[in-house]
Every structure is written in C-alpha cells, then in structure tokens.
Write a protein that holds these residues in place. Sequence first.
Motif, mmCIF file in Angstrom:
data_model
loop_
_atom_site.group_PDB
_atom_site.id
_atom_site.type_symbol
_atom_site.label_atom_id
_atom_site.label_comp_id
_atom_site.label_asym_id
_atom_site.label_seq_id
_atom_site.Cartn_x
_atom_site.Cartn_y
_atom_site.Cartn_z
ATOM 1 N N PRO A 147 -2.923 -13.439 -33.312
ATOM 2 C CA PRO A 147 -1.709 -12.949 -32.640
ATOM 3 C C PRO A 147 -2.065 -11.896 -31.605
ATOM 4 C CG PRO A 147 -1.515 -12.807 -35.027
ATOM 5 C CD PRO A 147 -2.895 -13.237 -34.753
ATOM 6 N N LEU A 148 -1.400 -11.996 -30.463
ATOM 7 C CA LEU A 148 -1.673 -11.075 -29.359
ATOM 8 C C LEU A 148 -0.487 -10.175 -29.092
ATOM 9 C CD1 LEU A 148 -3.165 -13.412 -26.642
ATOM 10 C CD2 LEU A 148 -4.313 -11.452 -27.607
ATOM 11 N N PHE A 149 0.684 -10.761 -29.144
ATOM 12 C CA PHE A 149 1.852 -10.083 -28.618
ATOM 13 C C PHE A 149 2.661 -9.467 -29.735
ATOM 14 C CE2 PHE A 149 0.816 -13.551 -25.800
ATOM 15 C CZ PHE A 149 0.708 -12.893 -24.594
ATOM 16 N N GLY A 150 3.548 -8.571 -29.344
ATOM 17 C CA GLY A 150 4.487 -8.002 -30.296
ATOM 18 C C GLY A 150 5.554 -9.038 -30.631
ATOM 19 N N ALA A 151 6.434 -8.630 -31.550
ATOM 20 C CA ALA A 151 7.470 -9.562 -31.973
ATOM 21 C C ALA A 151 8.496 -9.784 -30.868
ATOM 22 C CB ALA A 151 8.152 -9.030 -33.226
ATOM 23 N N HIS A 152 8.639 -8.795 -30.018
ATOM 24 C CA HIS A 152 9.647 -8.896 -28.965
ATOM 25 C C HIS A 152 9.231 -9.975 -27.943
ATOM 26 C CE1 HIS A 152 12.406 -7.803 -25.820
ATOM 27 N NE2 HIS A 152 11.392 -7.648 -25.000
ATOM 28 N N ARG A 153 10.173 -10.814 -27.619
ATOM 29 C CA ARG A 153 9.833 -11.886 -26.689
ATOM 30 C C ARG A 153 10.870 -11.927 -25.571
ATOM 31 N NH1 ARG A 153 10.470 -18.058 -28.024
ATOM 32 N NH2 ARG A 153 9.694 -18.930 -26.080
ATOM 33 N N PRO A 154 10.435 -11.841 -24.328
ATOM 34 C CA PRO A 154 11.409 -11.820 -23.222
ATOM 35 C C PRO A 154 12.074 -13.176 -23.031
ATOM 36 C CG PRO A 154 9.184 -11.884 -22.378
ATOM 37 C CD PRO A 154 9.059 -11.788 -23.858
ATOM 38 N N GLU A 155 13.337 -13.112 -22.580
ATOM 39 C CA GLU A 155 14.096 -14.344 -22.355
ATOM 40 C C GLU A 155 13.464 -15.164 -21.227
ATOM 41 O OE1 GLU A 155 17.260 -15.507 -23.763
ATOM 42 O OE2 GLU A 155 16.334 -14.264 -25.327
ATOM 43 N N GLU A 156 13.295 -14.481 -20.134
ATOM 44 C CA GLU A 156 12.791 -15.147 -18.922
ATOM 45 C C GLU A 156 11.341 -14.721 -18.745
ATOM 46 O OE1 GLU A 156 13.277 -17.562 -15.541
ATOM 47 O OE2 GLU A 156 14.464 -17.291 -17.359
ATOM 48 N N PRO A 157 10.452 -15.604 -18.344
ATOM 49 C CA PRO A 157 9.062 -15.201 -18.166
ATOM 50 C C PRO A 157 8.939 -14.018 -17.219
ATOM 51 C CG PRO A 157 9.269 -17.557 -17.968
ATOM 52 C CD PRO A 157 10.650 -17.028 -18.116
ATOM 53 N N GLU A 158 8.075 -13.093 -17.580
ATOM 54 C CA GLU A 158 7.888 -11.904 -16.768
ATOM 55 C C GLU A 158 7.128 -12.261 -15.489
ATOM 56 O OE1 GLU A 158 6.519 -7.974 -18.485
ATOM 57 O OE2 GLU A 158 6.490 -9.331 -20.210
ATOM 58 N N THR A 159 7.318 -11.407 -14.479
ATOM 59 C CA THR A 159 6.558 -11.592 -13.244
ATOM 60 C C THR A 159 5.472 -10.535 -13.183
ATOM 61 O OG1 THR A 159 8.534 -12.364 -12.152
ATOM 62 C CG2 THR A 159 6.740 -11.669 -10.740
ATOM 63 N N ILE A 160 4.233 -10.956 -13.028
ATOM 64 C CA ILE A 160 3.177 -9.959 -12.896
ATOM 65 C C ILE A 160 2.326 -10.279 -11.674
ATOM 66 C CG2 ILE A 160 3.022 -9.408 -15.346
ATOM 67 C CD1 ILE A 160 0.469 -11.169 -15.300
ATOM 68 N N PRO A 161 1.877 -9.243 -10.982
ATOM 69 C CA PRO A 161 1.009 -9.478 -9.821
ATOM 70 C C PRO A 161 -0.346 -10.013 -10.264
ATOM 71 C CG PRO A 161 1.877 -7.242 -9.829
ATOM 72 C CD PRO A 161 2.189 -7.825 -11.154
ATOM 73 N N GLN A 162 -0.959 -10.765 -9.366
ATOM 74 C CA GLN A 162 -2.198 -11.444 -9.734
ATOM 75 C C GLN A 162 -3.334 -10.476 -10.045
ATOM 76 O OE1 GLN A 162 -3.937 -14.271 -6.888
ATOM 77 N NE2 GLN A 162 -3.005 -15.828 -8.151
ATOM 78 N N VAL A 163 -3.355 -9.336 -9.343
ATOM 79 C CA VAL A 163 -4.465 -8.405 -9.554
ATOM 80 C C VAL A 163 -4.465 -7.832 -10.961
ATOM 81 C CG1 VAL A 163 -4.998 -7.706 -7.223
ATOM 82 C CG2 VAL A 163 -3.063 -6.683 -8.389
ATOM 83 N N ASN A 164 -3.318 -7.896 -11.657
ATOM 84 C CA ASN A 164 -3.256 -7.312 -12.999
ATOM 85 C C ASN A 164 -4.199 -7.988 -13.982
ATOM 86 O OD1 ASN A 164 -1.286 -5.879 -11.837
ATOM 87 N ND2 ASN A 164 0.288 -6.304 -13.346
ATOM 88 N N LEU A 165 -4.606 -9.184 -13.658
ATOM 89 C CA LEU A 165 -5.477 -9.904 -14.573
ATOM 90 C C LEU A 165 -6.820 -9.191 -14.729
ATOM 91 C CD1 LEU A 165 -5.559 -12.581 -16.170
ATOM 92 C CD2 LEU A 165 -6.839 -13.520 -14.283
ATOM 93 N N VAL A 166 -7.293 -8.568 -13.640
ATOM 94 C CA VAL A 166 -8.654 -8.014 -13.638
ATOM 95 C C VAL A 166 -8.816 -6.854 -14.624
ATOM 96 C CG1 VAL A 166 -10.401 -6.921 -12.219
ATOM 97 C CG2 VAL A 166 -9.083 -8.814 -11.329
ATOM 98 N N PRO A 167 -8.002 -5.779 -14.536
ATOM 99 C CA PRO A 167 -8.202 -4.687 -15.503
ATOM 100 C C PRO A 167 -7.937 -5.153 -16.930
ATOM 101 C CG PRO A 167 -6.196 -4.353 -14.256
ATOM 102 C CD PRO A 167 -6.909 -5.484 -13.604
ATOM 103 N N THR A 168 -6.965 -6.042 -17.093
ATOM 104 C CA THR A 168 -6.643 -6.518 -18.431
ATOM 105 C C THR A 168 -7.844 -7.207 -19.060
ATOM 106 O OG1 THR A 168 -4.457 -6.935 -17.540
ATOM 107 C CG2 THR A 168 -4.937 -7.825 -19.702
ATOM 108 N N LEU A 169 -8.375 -8.140 -18.313
ATOM 109 C CA LEU A 169 -9.480 -8.920 -18.853
ATOM 110 C C LEU A 169 -10.701 -8.033 -19.087
ATOM 111 C CD1 LEU A 169 -9.713 -11.807 -19.646
ATOM 112 C CD2 LEU A 169 -10.637 -12.346 -17.408
#
Lengths: 1096, 219
Positions: free
Chosen positions: A299-321
């Motif tokens: 499991p990765l995520f919390g129990a809370h789940r958004p209704e509509e998929p979130e929008t994230i900028p592409q650059v956010n992948l780099v620090p996360t990963l």
Amino acid sequence: MQRWPVLLFLAWACFLFFSGIGLFTSGFLLMRIELTNRSSCSDPLAAPAWAGQGLAPGACWMPQRVPKAVLLIIDALAFEFARFDPAKARPRPYENKLGFLHQLAGSQPRHARLYRFRADPPTTTMQRIKGLTTGSLPTFIDVGSNFASYAIEEDNLLGQLVQNGRRVVFMGDDTWDGLFPQKFFRSYFFPSFNVKDLHTVDDGILQHLYPTVDGGEWDLLIAHFLGVDHCGHKHGPDHPEMAKKLAQMNEMLRSLVDHLGSDTLLLVAGDHGMTETGDHGGDSEKEVNAALFVYSKTPLFGAHRPEEPETIPQVNLVPTLALLLGVPIPYSNIGEVMAELFSGDGGDASAALRQLSAYRLNARQVDRFLHSYSLAAQDLPAERLRHLRELFSAALEEHDRLLAHVQEGLPASPELEARLRRLVGRFQRYLREARAVCMESWARFHPLRMVAGCALIAASCLLCYVASELAAALDFPYRSRLLYPLLWGLAVAAVLGLGQLLTREGPDLVLVSAWAAAASQLAFFWPSWGRRPRRAHLAGGQPPAASAGLWQRLRAWQGPALPMGLLFLRCCAMFSDSFVVAEARVAPFLLASLATLLVGKLHWRGRLTAPEAPKQPPGAAFYQKESWQLLGLLAVLLACLRLSGLFHQCREEIPRCQPSPCLAPLSSLQSTQAKNLFYLLCVASLAGLVCAVRRWLRHYGNLNSASPLVLFVRWAFPLLAVWIACYWAVTSGAEDTLGKLQELVQVALVGFPRAVYGLASLGLLLALWTPVTVFVKDSRESVGPIVTPYQGAPSSQAELLHVIPQIYRRMQESLKSQLDRGHRRATVAAYGLGSVYSAALVIVLTVLGFLLLILHSERMSLSFLLLFLEAFVLLRIHACVVSLAGDAGDLPVRRNGPPFVVPWYAVTAWVFAATQFFYSTGHQPTFPAIHWNAAFVGFQQGHSTHLLPAVLVGANTFASHILFAVGCPLLLLWPFVCEAPNSQRRKLKKELREELQEEEEPMMEMRLRESPERFSAALLQLGLKYLFVLGAQLLACVWAAMILRRHLMVWKVFAPKFLFEALGFMVSSICLLLGIFLVMRVDYAVSAWFERLQPR
Amino acid sequence: MKDTEIKRLLSAHIVCVFSIILTTVVPPLFLENFSVLGTHLIWLCICSICVTTVNIILYIILKPNPSSKRISFAHKVTKFLKCCVFFFISCILFHGIIVLYGAPLIESVLETFLFAVLLSTFTTLHCLCMLGPNIQAWIRVFSKNGAMSIWDNSLQITTMCSIVGAWLGAFPIPLDWDRPWQIWPISCSLGATFGYVAGLIIAPLWIYWNRKQLTYKSR
C-alpha cells in the motif's frame, strides 16, 4: 569581367546577414543557463534525523522507501487514453482501452492511482525526457536540436542513481542513448526516427521486458514505448490502429504486473498528449494533458481517495522518485514532491511528519538551486527571489519550532496536526511560487543581443540597397567598397578571436562574427559619410541644380514605388499573427496585385496601345499584338496563382481547414481507379516537364551539339522521369498485394531514389564541367558529315525523303560558297549561342527540380509543374514588359538591347513567388508541418548520421526557395533571350537597312558579352537586390519576434516563423550564390570556347 | 463653360452619393430585419439596382457626351442591347478575377457574383453610360493622356477609387477579430462602396483644383 569580386561581394553581404541572424537568435532563443552542479549524499541539506529514525546505511537524504521501480513511458499517452469511463456506450477508438489500469485503481485504491500529468511546453519528446529526468524546464531552443539530441549536462535522476551505485536498465526509444550516453547498466535501444514504423520499438521492448524484470538485475527499469505516438502521427488518434495499439499496451501492463515483485513501484507515464490530428510540440490543452499511473503491490496511499484524478506537473516526478529511491534530488530540480506517496503506514501525525521532512528537503534543495542560479545568471527577478527567500525562511523557522515541540515528546494532538498541515501548506506554497517564477522568466530574452542583431540585419539591408544603387555605375570601386571592409572585418575578428582565446577557453563565434560584420559595415559606409557633406556643399552653390536633383530623385523613386509598396505591405503583415497564419493566401494575393498593377501601369502610360495610325478613327486606341500576349500571360499567371492554392497544408490555428488531399501519398488512396488516375496525371506532369524543357532548348538551338551536357539532357532527362515514375509506382502500390516480390520491392524502394540522386548529381557536375551547349557549324572548310543521320525507322522511302533534300541543300551550299568566295569570307555558324547562359541555368533547374520532386509525395509533382510554369510566365511577363516599356521613344536604349538593370518589380515578384510556392509545395512555418518522410526517400532503413536526413528534410522544406534562388539570374537573362525582332523593329530596320545590315541576327545574350564590365555589375546588382528583398522580409520577421516577444502567440506563430524565414534566407542566399556562380562558370567556358575558335 | 460643367458634374455626383446613402437608410422602413451587414445580399441587390437607375437617369438628363449625329431608333436599341451584353460580360469577368484573387470557387458563389455585379455597376456601368459600348474608347480613356473632357477624368477617378477600395477591403479578412463585417464579401463590397463614394466626392474637387492644368484634345 570581374568574376571573383562579384561573388566575394555577394558572399560578404550574405555573411553580414548570417551574423545578424546568429546574434539575434542567440538573444531570442537563449533562455536558461544549465548549471553543472550536482547534488550528493554529503550535502548538508539532509534532514537532522527524527528522534529514533536514523538513516539506514546506503540511503541518503531520506530513508529509501522503495528499493526498485519500473518507469514505463508510453509516448503520447494522453489522459483521455488512460481514463476509463464504463458509462460510455460507444467509446471512440482511443477511449476505454486501458481497462486494466481502471481495474487496478478500482480494486486496490490504496495501491494504485491515476493522475493528470501536465507536461510543460514544448511538448516534443526530447524536451520531455529532459524534463522528466532533470526536473527542470527545457526551453524552446532545444527544439532546434531535435535531429541531434545532445547529452544532458545538468544533474539528473539517472546520474544520481548511477552515482549512488544503482543499476539503471533501459529499453526503447534510442533518443535516450544520445541524452544519457554510457549511463545505463544495460540497454536495448531501438530506432525512433521512422514515424511510420509502429511496431519495431514496442516489439523490441516486449521481447526483453519480462526476462529483464524476472532477472532482477536492476534498480530502476525504464521502458519507453513509441507505438502510440507513431500511430498518432501516422493515423491520428481516431483510428482503429490506435485501438489495437492501446489494447496491446493494456495486455503488456497486465502481464507486467504479474511479473513484478511486491517491493517494486510501477509508474506508467505519458510524456505528452496529442492533438486531434495526432501531432504534438505546442502548448495546447490536448498536447500538455498526459497521464500518470502509480501502482505498487504494497500500500502506498492513504485511505482518502480523491473523486477526480489530481493534476500534477510533470517535473514533480523527479524529486518524488529520487526520494523514494533514496538518492539525492537532482540539483536543478524545481518540482515538488508528491506528498501522498510519502505518507506510508501509521497515524495521520506520523504521516504528516514524514511528508514534512520530504517537503523540507525539497524546499531546501530548490532554495539552494535558486541561490546558485541567481549567482550565475541575472534573469530571475531579484524582487521575486527576495520574496521567495522570505517565504522559505519563515517556513523553516516554523519547522524548527515544531520540530522542537515534537522532540519534547508531546503527544499527538489535533492542534499539532493542524500546525503540521499548515506548515506543509507553506512549503507547498513556496515550491509552487518558485516554479512559477522560473517558468515566467525562462521565457526571458537577451534584449541587447536582440536589438544588436536586429540593427545588424537592418544595416545589411541598407548596405544591399546602397550597393545595388552604386553597382549601376560602371566604375564600381571594388577595392574600396569590398577589399577594405573585408580587411577591417578580418582584422577585428582576428583581434577579438585571439583575445577571447587568451582569456577564455573558446571564442564565442557569434559575438566575434557579429563584431567583424559591424566593423566591415562601418568600413563600407565610411566613404559615403565622408563624401556626403562635400556633395551637399557643392550643391549648395547651385540651388537650381539641387532642386532638379531632388525632382529627378523623386522621379527615379516612382519606378520602384509600386514593388516597394507591396513589399512594405508584406513586411507589415509579419507583425500580425493572423496574417502570418494566413500567409499562404496573402503571398499570392500580393503577387497577383503586383502583376496586375504592373500591366495596369503600362496601360496607363499608353505603352500597350499601338501608336496612332492615320486611318484609325479619332478617340479610339488599339492594342498591339504584344499587349494581347501580355494580357494572356497575366491571365495564365493569375490562374497559376489560384491553382497553386490547391496544394496548401493546414495550420492548426485555422478552424475547419482541410489539408490538400494531394499531400497524402498515393498509397493512402482507397479506390484503385482514383489511384491510377492520379498516378497517370503525375507521370504526365513529369513527362510534360521534360518535354517542355527539351522543346525550349530545341527552340533556341541548344539541343544540337554533342557535348556531354546536351547528351545528358537528351537521354538522362527521360531516364530520370522514368525512374521517378517507377519509384512512385512501387511506393503507391498496396503493401501486401505484391506478396512474394516483397524483397524486390524493398530493393526498388532504395534503388530508384538513389539512382535518381546519382544521375542528378552527375548532371549537376556536368553542368559545372562543360556548361556550353552550343553547336558549331563551321563553313570555312567542309568538315562534318554531309548528311545528318536519320533517326526514324529505317524504311527506305522515308529515309530517302530525309536524305535527298539534305544532299541537295549541301550541293547548293557548296555551289553558293564557290560563287561567294570572291567577296564573302567563310563564317562559323553557332547554334544556341544566344541562349547559352539561360540554357545552362534551365538545365540545372530542371535537374534540381527532379531531385526535389522525388522528396515530395507523388501528387506534389503537379505543384512542381505549376511552379515551373509560373516561373516561365513570370519571366515572359518580365521580358514583355521590358520590351514594351522600352519601345516608346527612347530608341538608343533599344538599339543596344534590353537594359542591364533588373527592375525592382521583377525581383520582388520572384521572391513573392518563392514564398508562394513554399506554401504550395505543402509546407507551413510550423514544426508539425515538416515533411519528415523526406528523410526516408531512398533510405528506408534510417540513417547512421544526422547530416543526411537534415539535408533531405531541409531540401524538401525549402524546395521553392532553392529553385527560385538558383533561377534568379534568369531575370537578367530572359529579356535578352526573348529579344526577337518585333514588328516595329522590323519596320525600323527597313528604314535603316543600310546602317543595320550587319545587325540582322538578334544578338540575344551575346550582348552581355559585349560589355563584360556591365554584365558583372548587373549580376552583382541583381544579387544585391534579391538579398535586399529577402532581407527586408527577414528584418520584418526578426522585428516582429522582438517586439511581440510577450505576445500570446510568440511560440506558436512568430518564433517558428522567424526560424523558418531565417533558414529560408540562408538557403536562398547560398543558392543565389550558386546560381550566379553557374552563370560566371558559363561565361568563363564561353570565353574559352571563343578562344579555341579563334586560331582555327 | 468649364465651371458650369464642373457644377453639373458635382451635382450629378452628389445625387449618386445620396442614392447610396438612401439604400442604407430607406429599406429598413419597408423590410423587416434589414441591415447592411445582416442581410448583405439584399443590400447588394438594392444598391446595384439603385445606382444603376440613378446613373441611367442622370445620363439621360445630362447627356455628357452629346453627339451631333442623329441616331435612328434601331441603332439605339442595338446599342442598348450591346450595353446589356457588355455589362453581363463584365460581371462574369469581374467574378473570374475575384476568384483568381483568392475568393472561394464553389461555396458562396452567389455572394461573389453579387459582389462582381456591384463592382460592375460602379465601374462598367459608368463607362457604358459615358462612352457607350466602344472598347477602343475605353482603352483610350484609361491612359495617361486619354481624357477628353472632365467627364472622362471623373470616370477615371471613380473607377480607380472603386477598385482600389475593393482591393483594400480584402485586407481585414484574415484578421481574427471575429467581426460580422469580416465575412466574405462584406468587407470588400463595403470597401468598393466607400471607394466609389470617395471617388465621386474627390473627382469634382480634383478637377476644380486642377482646372488650369487640364487641357483636352479636341476630337
């Protein structure tokens, strides 16, 4: 004749323009400095360990949360492709195909999630890969180097992983090879360039993917699938093929998930979206809207789940990963961590604490980057930076305070949780604002360079104009006007280059050439400045002369006012995005107006009407025969202009636009009948072109000699046409009908174009080697065969009919020569001497036409036929106008043939026609409209170098520029070629028979040889005028790009337009030099020919 | 003599200008939903018809080029028929030229043709009234030294102004302003009309200012 000075002068003028373009480009397209700093584990930013949470050995900055990750990049995976809407009854081909993702997200909401993944423009694959690995915003300039992707210098995710001893395995798109040379532990590259090829890359990946995953010798596995993107390019998203491709991806994901271990993170990302036509590169909503899917078996995520998929900028992948894998965030990253991936198990408070530490690291890294960036470059506004700094330090203080709280061991309370949330919010705000600041200012320009480049181009235009006026005078001072400026320029370049070599590691080529150009321009204009006051002083003594001079100058301006006015209108049109978008229709409109106004002006001056004869009624006027011809030519020109509109490509800005059906290859036609019909039409246009050129040559007697070039025209032209026709036949055939002959087809696909390239290059070389196409009949002694060989079928009757008159004529001639021997000396008859220059040019143009034609799709041959026809008509109109305008009154001019000056209207019309056919050969000044397929004509397997495909695509794009620029000297030659004794002259001759006896034969182009000085001056003037008109358009483009750099449309309309115009200018000017060089070569060869004739 | 001629010319032109203004003002009184932009085709028809009738009436009243010869009725009829044929040919020619300049070929044929008719009324009809169906005379008038009376001069000016107006009218079409008058052929026909009106006003003034320089060859 001054050959080299003329060429050198033109080359120098071109260099001035080039340096201006280079300077402007370096200021306009420069946006971001790449820092070479790298993050490392020992950086002091690392968080002080939370109580009881020491860093595990081997991890740095943050404890590693996932040991392994698979990053699947599906090129052009738009968000609509990944989304699944079960309510949709009849999904389009690209919808609801990735059902597995939906299934995962639905059944395991804590394990999987879908995001909207917003790409930053420009949405070309290479820029996106850079963005996805460096966490930064690659800029527009890189688009230009799409052909040759260079290694990434900046700190990036892959570099960090390798630096920390992780194994990165790659498979797929070979663009990555260029970007990350020697970075991969293991790699499987597949060629990405051929857009038509849907399966090579994907099948290659699928072959290696599962074994590699199972083998386990990797920490990050990257697979880059290209099929979806190529399918979009080839068929568009709304096509059954796309459904197949997406279904294949779905299956691939399903089986991949089965192979994954429980500790592995799976990321499925699209690097960009696609438009409705399957293209990308811009910044429209559909292009930037990609998909990201995250999945893990733990499991990765919390129990809370958004209704509509979130929008994230592409650059956010780099620090996360980076943080998830436990490596430092790349130095220049400006992305923000995806907090929900750091929450993990445990209560809300501990999750928030973990998120907080990730945010803190991220914020410190961004702050460090901004600090060192602001030291290296001044383009980030200081005020915003200060504000960001304040935000950051406030957040940090609050963080420290909270940390102290937590370390005191206070129990988790709702109040503490709220404070944690607020703090996370503050870090978030800081990161987002920092990103916004960077985005804003990396569209920032170098104003000084832009202004200087603009000024340099403007000065070069002025120089061309001034020099073209000066060149009209016979005693053009080559030495002072060419040599000294050149020397000055060289001196400045040498000094600067040396200086830079001594101080820095390498000279800045752009700056050095710009300074050299500026210096040599100053040296050119200096004499004019010096002379002007003296002349003004002289004129001051004689006021009436001065006023007369002014009046004359105004009168002199009346001639070029019309073409200059239209050129001005065209330049103004560059400043409006609507007009740039509509330029395909604006250029023919202006050209039609120019031609009509020209004829109208001639009529207004009464040059079209016959001089009043006594018998005609008063108050009536009649047209001469030539005038009707001129009107007919005008009608043909207008028809050509209108018909050429049938071949236009569409821009996305024009709504409800249908691209010309002729742009598609013949193989895309469904109905066999239409295919055959079009094929015949194309072949007919080829044959028509060959026949017309041969007819023209035969008419002027250039098809008689036995020189290699003439033989080439006789035999190789039809052969070229046949080969091209065969190539078309092979390409337009259905792919699978030929079955067994497949191998033969492959050979033919490569063989025919290469044969055409070879033969055409041979023709060009021949034209340079022996450009003289003159047939000599020497009657001084009876050499040569008595009878020309008969070419028809050897039936006796016809042969006799052919031979007998010749023998008879021969006898008559010998008798006559015996009679004449007393008072008339023997003569040499040369056929085709009067059009020897034009013939060489026409042959070269035709060969070039064939070369360029094969690079286009089949039906564009009609457009090329139209191009040649229109050029011919323009030349005829020009010749007609010259002869009609010269007819009235001023006989002395007429006696010496047409003037040696090419008027402005002709040059302007020629340039307009070049622009018009840029559009009518199916091009548009936008990147998606480039015909990339041209790179594969004759090279089905792709290329090993980048030069050859660049040349092929460039030749395809600027075909009309090339043809018109090489053909430019024809503007000077054609009036001489068309100089035929018209009725009026004949009448005159009757009166002046005694004086004009020896001038019975038209001199045609040999008049040019009569005064070689004037000929070279005329060529120089023509070249300068052509450069001026081109340069004026370029200047307008540059100016528009500079003034409108904050315009909404700058990256969509003005910047591509500028790039295409600049490239077109370079191609045109080089081809112009080649054309003039060819004329000089012919002139040299003709001189040698005369010399050889003399001693005999 | 010249001054009275100029006055006649001026009054004739003013009548023409008023007739054009009336075509925009009067029809809304009779027709519902009429506006120059909204129901452009109707306005084109009305304007062409109105200008035609006014021109013919003015020609009959003023007789700018009186000929001394007596002309038989049959001759008049053939002349009139010839004029009609000429007018029709000029409409077709204008249509062709407009299409060659880039107007759509098949869609909105009616609009293009009505625009051609309007241009013909502004140019050809004037010529027919003044010069009759005589091509040679037309060729003569539209050259630098061809004008033989102030009527010829005014003919030159109004014709050129109309055509230049139509030409200029094409310029706003590509702009992305989304105005109703950018639709084909409204901007061009409005341009032609404004050009015509401007020509009508300019011609007498220009002739008045240059009356000293203008000398005409006698026939």
